[in-house]
Design a protein around this motif. Structure first.
Motif, PDB file in Angstrom:
ATOM      1  N   LEU A  36       0.842  -1.199   0.000  1.00 36.32           N
ATOM      2  CA  LEU A  36       0.000   0.000   0.000  1.00 36.32           C
ATOM      3  C   LEU A  36       0.883   1.258   0.000  1.00 36.32           C
ATOM      4  O   LEU A  36       1.828   1.358   0.782  1.00 36.32           O
ATOM      5  N   GLY A  61       1.010 -10.119   7.695  1.00 39.34           N
ATOM      6  CA  GLY A  61       1.624  -9.692   6.439  1.00 39.34           C
ATOM      7  C   GLY A  61       2.031  -8.231   6.445  1.00 39.34           C
ATOM      8  O   GLY A  61       1.475  -7.417   5.716  1.00 39.34           O
ATOM      9  N   GLU A  82       4.989 -12.178   9.462  1.00 41.65           N
ATOM     10  CA  GLU A  82       5.332 -12.135   8.034  1.00 41.65           C
ATOM     11  C   GLU A  82       5.938 -13.471   7.610  1.00 41.65           C
ATOM     12  O   GLU A  82       6.861 -13.975   8.240  1.00 41.65           O
TER      13      GLU A  82
HETATM   14  N1  SAM Z   1       1.022  -4.748   5.002  1.00 40.80           N
HETATM   15  C1  SAM Z   1       1.746  -4.458   3.779  1.00 40.80           C
HETATM   16  C2  SAM Z   1       1.119  -3.259   3.101  1.00 40.80           C
HETATM   17  O1  SAM Z   1      -0.034  -2.955   3.415  1.00 40.80           O
HETATM   18  O2  SAM Z   1       1.751  -2.665   2.235  1.00 40.80           O
HETATM   19  C3  SAM Z   1       1.811  -5.670   2.847  1.00 40.80           C
HETATM   20  C4  SAM Z   1       0.490  -6.294   2.468  1.00 40.80           C
HETATM   21  S1  SAM Z   1       0.606  -7.524   1.213  1.00 40.80           S
HETATM   22  C5  SAM Z   1      -1.027  -7.401   0.501  1.00 40.80           C
HETATM   23  C6  SAM Z   1       0.454  -9.082   2.071  1.00 40.80           C
HETATM   24  C7  SAM Z   1       1.654  -9.515   2.908  1.00 40.80           C
HETATM   25  O3  SAM Z   1       1.338 -10.769   3.515  1.00 40.80           O
HETATM   26  C8  SAM Z   1       2.947  -9.744   2.163  1.00 40.80           C
HETATM   27  O4  SAM Z   1       3.992  -9.107   2.854  1.00 40.80           O
HETATM   28  C9  SAM Z   1       3.148 -11.274   2.182  1.00 40.80           C
HETATM   29  O5  SAM Z   1       4.504 -11.674   2.149  1.00 40.80           O
HETATM   30  C10 SAM Z   1       2.467 -11.636   3.496  1.00 40.80           C
HETATM   31  N2  SAM Z   1       1.949 -13.014   3.571  1.00 40.80           N
HETATM   32  C11 SAM Z   1       1.456 -13.786   2.553  1.00 40.80           C
HETATM   33  N3  SAM Z   1       1.030 -14.971   3.023  1.00 40.80           N
HETATM   34  C12 SAM Z   1       1.240 -14.966   4.377  1.00 40.80           C
HETATM   35  C13 SAM Z   1       1.023 -15.922   5.414  1.00 40.80           C
HETATM   36  N4  SAM Z   1       0.462 -17.116   5.158  1.00 40.80           N
HETATM   37  N5  SAM Z   1       1.384 -15.598   6.681  1.00 40.80           N
HETATM   38  C14 SAM Z   1       1.936 -14.377   6.959  1.00 40.80           C
HETATM   39  N6  SAM Z   1       2.179 -13.439   6.005  1.00 40.80           N
HETATM   40  C15 SAM Z   1       1.829 -13.715   4.732  1.00 40.80           C
END
Ligand code: SAM
Length: 297
Positions: A36, A61, A82
């Motif tokens: 974001l 995440g 994460e």
């Molecule tokens: N919070 C940040 C932002 O808003 O810019 C990133 C959001 S991005 C849509 C989703 C995040 O979730 C990524 O950093 C990804 O690596 C992490 N992610 C994906 N699958 C996950 C899981 N099963 N458990 C924890 N984190 C996860």
């Protein structure tokens, strides 16, 4: 000073690009990585969470920490889970001056979240999940949070717009389905805002929405056996174009179908109705009647 300033907000296109370049980070589509870059949307998410220094925020995440920074400002403590190990050193750098943030490396679907909440938020007056969720696992993550009956006050998440609309849908419309029933059994949903796909790097193909789920202390309907209730709901929506009578026949077996008509009538549900018109209360009555009748389901 060369390189990104650690004190600057992450959520801007320039700062996000700087961080990505500095660490040579490449996005993994398979992990739903869309970061974001809009400060206003972040503020809407954080404000919907209603945090203060007595509250904990569990972020799922954190990516490069855009939302995490804001949560650290508002909440007493933040734990951010994460999955991508390449992001852990970046998060530690970006959040170096935030003593109330704990970054946890792991897959949220595999972690024991009850223990994590206990460990990081003991003594606080409440905990909320606040996240921009990876879209490929939105529903499994939310169902885990709800079914495990974690001690959460609110869940404020950015998710795909269509999924948010299904969660908040009322009976009678095409968006209403088993996800609506499950979410509304555990929470009171409220759409906070619609978010265009242009406020992410990289841009996803779909628009998003922020949804606020206020976790109920008690379910809104009286359910004797939750597993049975949810099987009844799933069965009622198995084939959306079929009537409740036909869908339930598949659930209880053809040999029991003559019992279904009177049973539905006794619940005040016309057999020709479709699952998508039934309220939570009607599903609860139906599950109860099926249990009472001892029908296989
Ligand atoms: N919070 C940040 C932002 O808003 O810019 C990133 C959001 S991005 C849509 C989703 C995040 O979730 C990524 O950093 C990804 O690596 C992490 N992610 C994906 N699958 C996950 C899981 N099963 N458990 C924890 N984190 C996860």
């Amino acid at each position: 000073m060369s390189g990104p300033n650690v004190h600057e907000d992450v959520a801007s296109p320039r700062r996000t690009r700087d961080i990505i370049a500095k660490y040579g980070f490449s996005f993994k589509k398979s992990l739903g990585q869309n970061f974001l870059i809009d400060q206003n949307i972040l503020e809407k998410i954080v404000s919907a969470a209603g945090l203060d220094e007595t509250k904990g925020a569990l972020e799922i995440g954190p990516g490069i920490g855009a939302l995490t920074q804001q949560l650290a400002e508002q909440a007493g403590r933040v734990a951010a889970v994460e999955i991508d190990n390449r992001l852990i050193p970046i998060l530690r750098d970006v959040l170096a001056d935030r003593s109330n943030v704990h970054v946890v490396h792991g897959d949220v679907l595999k972690l024991n979240l009850g223990e994590l909440i206990e460990k990081h938020f003991a003594g606080l007056s409440g905990v909320s999940v606040v996240a921009n969720l990876p879209y490929y696992v939105t529903t499994p993550i939310l169902m885990k949070l709800l079914e495990e009956k974690l001690p959460l006050e609110r869940i404020v998440v950015m998710i795909q717009k269509e999924v948010a609309e299904r969660m908040a849908a009322k009976p009678g419309g095409k968006e209403y389905g088993s996800l609506s029933v499950a979410v509304q059994y555990y929470c009171e949903p409220e759409l906070v805002c619609i978010v265009p796909h242009t406020v992410f790097i990289p841009q996803p193909n779909v628009d998003s929405a922020v949804i606020k789920l206020t976790v109920r202390k008690q379910p809104p309907v009286d359910v004797r056996d939750e597993a049975h209730f949810f099987r009844t709901v799933q069965g009622s929506f198995a084939q959306r174009r079929k009537t409740i009578y036909n869908n339930l026949t598949a659930l209880v077996g053809k040999e029991n179908r003559e019992l279904l008509g009177p049973l539905l009538e006794s619940c005040g549900i016309a057999p020709a109705r479709r699952g998508e018109t039934l309220s939570l209360d009607e599903f609860a009555r139906l599950s109860h009647a099926l249990l009472e009748a001892g029908l296989p389901s």
